[in-house]
Design a protein around this motif. Structure first.
Motif, PDB file in Angstrom:
ATOM      1  N   MET A 193      12.665  11.494   5.029  1.00  0.00           N
ATOM      2  CA  MET A 193      11.587  11.020   5.889  1.00  0.00           C
ATOM      3  C   MET A 193      11.801   9.549   6.227  1.00  0.00           C
ATOM      4  N   THR A 194      11.755   9.233   7.493  1.00  0.00           N
ATOM      5  CA  THR A 194      11.898   7.851   7.942  1.00  0.00           C
ATOM      6  C   THR A 194      10.536   7.174   7.971  1.00  0.00           C
ATOM      7  N   ARG A 195      10.482   5.971   7.443  1.00  0.00           N
ATOM      8  CA  ARG A 195       9.242   5.192   7.415  1.00  0.00           C
ATOM      9  C   ARG A 195       9.353   4.058   8.439  1.00  0.00           C
ATOM     10  N   ILE A 196       8.444   4.046   9.385  1.00  0.00           N
ATOM     11  CA  ILE A 196       8.448   3.034  10.435  1.00  0.00           C
ATOM     12  C   ILE A 196       7.247   2.116  10.271  1.00  0.00           C
ATOM     13  N   LEU A 197       7.494   0.824  10.328  1.00  0.00           N
ATOM     14  CA  LEU A 197       6.412  -0.149  10.441  1.00  0.00           C
ATOM     15  C   LEU A 197       6.324  -0.543  11.906  1.00  0.00           C
ATOM     16  N   TYR A 198       5.219  -0.173  12.543  1.00  0.00           N
ATOM     17  CA  TYR A 198       5.012  -0.461  13.960  1.00  0.00           C
ATOM     18  C   TYR A 198       4.071  -1.644  14.096  1.00  0.00           C
ATOM     19  N   VAL A 199       4.590  -2.764  14.568  1.00  0.00           N
ATOM     20  CA  VAL A 199       3.793  -3.974  14.764  1.00  0.00           C
ATOM     21  C   VAL A 199       3.435  -4.075  16.246  1.00  0.00           C
ATOM     22  N   ALA A 229       8.882  10.209  20.861  1.00  0.00           N
ATOM     23  CA  ALA A 229      10.227  10.800  20.862  1.00  0.00           C
ATOM     24  C   ALA A 229      10.759  10.942  19.449  1.00  0.00           C
ATOM     25  N   TRP A 230      10.514   9.955  18.605  1.00  0.00           N
ATOM     26  CA  TRP A 230      10.992  10.024  17.224  1.00  0.00           C
ATOM     27  C   TRP A 230      10.266  11.128  16.465  1.00  0.00           C
ATOM     28  N   SER A 231       8.973  11.290  16.729  1.00  0.00           N
ATOM     29  CA  SER A 231       8.205  12.349  16.076  1.00  0.00           C
ATOM     30  C   SER A 231       8.709  13.732  16.473  1.00  0.00           C
ATOM     31  N   ASP A 232       9.177  13.854  17.715  1.00  0.00           N
ATOM     32  CA  ASP A 232       9.747  15.132  18.151  1.00  0.00           C
ATOM     33  C   ASP A 232      11.016  15.456  17.361  1.00  0.00           C
ATOM     34  N   VAL A 233      11.796  14.421  17.081  1.00  0.00           N
ATOM     35  CA  VAL A 233      13.048  14.607  16.342  1.00  0.00           C
ATOM     36  C   VAL A 233      12.769  14.806  14.857  1.00  0.00           C
ATOM     37  N   SER A 262       6.874   8.931   9.109  1.00  0.00           N
ATOM     38  CA  SER A 262       5.767   8.145   8.576  1.00  0.00           C
ATOM     39  C   SER A 262       5.666   6.840   9.371  1.00  0.00           C
ATOM     40  N   VAL A 263       4.499   6.589   9.959  1.00  0.00           N
ATOM     41  CA  VAL A 263       4.298   5.392  10.781  1.00  0.00           C
ATOM     42  C   VAL A 263       3.150   4.566  10.215  1.00  0.00           C
ATOM     43  N   ALA A 293      -1.327 -12.851  -3.465  1.00  0.00           N
ATOM     44  CA  ALA A 293      -1.293 -11.386  -3.488  1.00  0.00           C
ATOM     45  C   ALA A 293      -1.547 -10.811  -2.099  1.00  0.00           C
ATOM     46  N   GLN A 294      -2.371 -11.472  -1.299  1.00  0.00           N
ATOM     47  CA  GLN A 294      -2.608 -11.020   0.074  1.00  0.00           C
ATOM     48  C   GLN A 294      -1.336 -11.127   0.906  1.00  0.00           C
ATOM     49  N   ILE A 295      -0.609 -12.229   0.718  1.00  0.00           N
ATOM     50  CA  ILE A 295       0.659 -12.419   1.429  1.00  0.00           C
ATOM     51  C   ILE A 295       1.662 -11.345   1.007  1.00  0.00           C
ATOM     52  N   SER A 296       1.752 -11.132  -0.284  1.00  0.00           N
ATOM     53  CA  SER A 296       2.718 -10.161  -0.821  1.00  0.00           C
ATOM     54  C   SER A 296       2.416  -8.751  -0.331  1.00  0.00           C
ATOM     55  N   ALA A 297       1.141  -8.418  -0.185  1.00  0.00           N
ATOM     56  CA  ALA A 297       0.764  -7.077   0.259  1.00  0.00           C
ATOM     57  C   ALA A 297       1.229  -6.822   1.691  1.00  0.00           C
ATOM     58  N   ILE A 298       1.142  -7.830   2.541  1.00  0.00           N
ATOM     59  CA  ILE A 298       1.606  -7.649   3.918  1.00  0.00           C
ATOM     60  C   ILE A 298       3.129  -7.580   3.957  1.00  0.00           C
ATOM     61  N   ALA A 299       3.790  -8.442   3.205  1.00  0.00           N
ATOM     62  CA  ALA A 299       5.256  -8.412   3.154  1.00  0.00           C
ATOM     63  C   ALA A 299       5.757  -7.079   2.617  1.00  0.00           C
ATOM     64  N   ALA A 300       5.007  -6.475   1.695  1.00  0.00           N
ATOM     65  CA  ALA A 300       5.412  -5.194   1.112  1.00  0.00           C
ATOM     66  C   ALA A 300       5.501  -4.099   2.168  1.00  0.00           C
ATOM     67  N   ARG A 301       4.729  -4.212   3.232  1.00  0.00           N
ATOM     68  CA  ARG A 301       4.785  -3.207   4.304  1.00  0.00           C
ATOM     69  C   ARG A 301       6.119  -3.280   5.037  1.00  0.00           C
ATOM     70  N   PHE A 302       6.690  -4.464   5.132  1.00  0.00           N
ATOM     71  CA  PHE A 302       8.025  -4.607   5.716  1.00  0.00           C
ATOM     72  C   PHE A 302       9.080  -4.040   4.765  1.00  0.00           C
ATOM     73  N   LEU A 303       8.945  -4.354   3.499  1.00  0.00           N
ATOM     74  CA  LEU A 303       9.918  -3.888   2.511  1.00  0.00           C
ATOM     75  C   LEU A 303       9.900  -2.371   2.364  1.00  0.00           C
ATOM     76  N   ALA A 304       8.749  -1.746   2.616  1.00  0.00           N
ATOM     77  CA  ALA A 304       8.633  -0.299   2.467  1.00  0.00           C
ATOM     78  C   ALA A 304       9.199   0.465   3.649  1.00  0.00           C
ATOM     79  N   ALA A 305       9.461  -0.213   4.742  1.00  0.00           N
ATOM     80  CA  ALA A 305       9.880   0.459   5.978  1.00  0.00           C
ATOM     81  C   ALA A 305      11.389   0.621   6.055  1.00  0.00           C
ATOM     82  N   ASP A 306      11.810   1.695   6.714  1.00  0.00           N
ATOM     83  CA  ASP A 306      13.216   1.889   7.061  1.00  0.00           C
ATOM     84  C   ASP A 306      13.522   1.269   8.425  1.00  0.00           C
TER      85      ASP A 306
END
Length: 220
Positions: free
Chosen positions: A1-7, A28-32, A37-38, A77-90
């Protein structure tokens, strides 16, 4: 499963060219990949931390190697939580309009918030090292004018959107970057429609390549 962070950096929602092209890419990616995960980070509905007070003190305490106070730790911790969303994404998908030849202030605030040592990059006193190695990025950039070399706003002199964002992505460790540009959206409805359509075709084609490479990496 590909994880996308959409900003999503435009407040214009369904009128936005960058949003429209990015949504076409996601469809298009969802079709493929139906189990895609977005994680949507809408900069106009997300309350980003102000980078002052306890946050700033926490940053410099960390750089100095001193212990954080409880207030500083909570702020960091607030900063780290937002950065974690980048780290979790493919894949990082950025949909960005050009404002005053650069990027919206909300996106700049996000970049200032998450671009921190030991969160998205490292620094050993001699060189920086991005911490998002192995991720991919798809940039969808919208501009109202023409940025061709012969235009009144040639990219070499007026474009501080694309080079800045591509540099920032490389800085945090992402070197596999695909950029789709939709221009001349202020040149009348016919030109705007044609530009959006061409950009959506380019984005869909980019998604095919990205999805293929992601699936190949997952099985290797």
């Amino acid at each position: 499963m590909t994880r996308i962070l959409y900003v999503e950096a435009s407040p214009r929602k369904n009128r936005s060219a960058s949003n429209e092209v990015a949504h076409a890419a996601l469809a298009a990616w969802s079709d493929v990949e139906p189990d895609l995960s977005v994680d949507v980070l809408d900069l106009w509905s997300t309350e980003l931390p102000e980078f002052d007070g306890p946050v700033m003190m926490a940053k410099y305490a960390g750089l100095a190697g001193t212990a954080l106070t409880p207030e500083q730790a909570e702020a960091w911790a607030q900063i780290s939580a937002i950065a974690a969303r980048f780290l979790a994404a493919d894949v990082i998908l950025l949909a960005v309009p050009l404002w005053n030849f650069s990027i919206p202030y909300k996106l700049k605030q996000l970049i200032d918030v998450v671009s921190q040592k030991d969160l998205l990059f490292s620094f050993d006193g001699r060189a920086f090292g991005g911490l998002l190695h192995g991720r991919k990025a798809l940039l969808v950039l919208a501009r109202g004018l023409d940025y061709a070399p012969t235009a009144i706003t040639p990219a070499g002199s007026y474009d501080f959107q694309r080079p800045y964002l591509e540099m920032w992505l490389r800085y945090i460790g992402i070197t596999d970057i695909t950029t789709v540009v939709v221009e001349k959206t202020l040149a009348g409805p016919d030109v705007d429609h044609a530009s959006r359509a061409a950009a959506k075709r380019a984005a869909v084609e980019a998604v095919k390549q990205l999805a293929h490479s992601s699936s190949r990496a997952a099985t290797s």
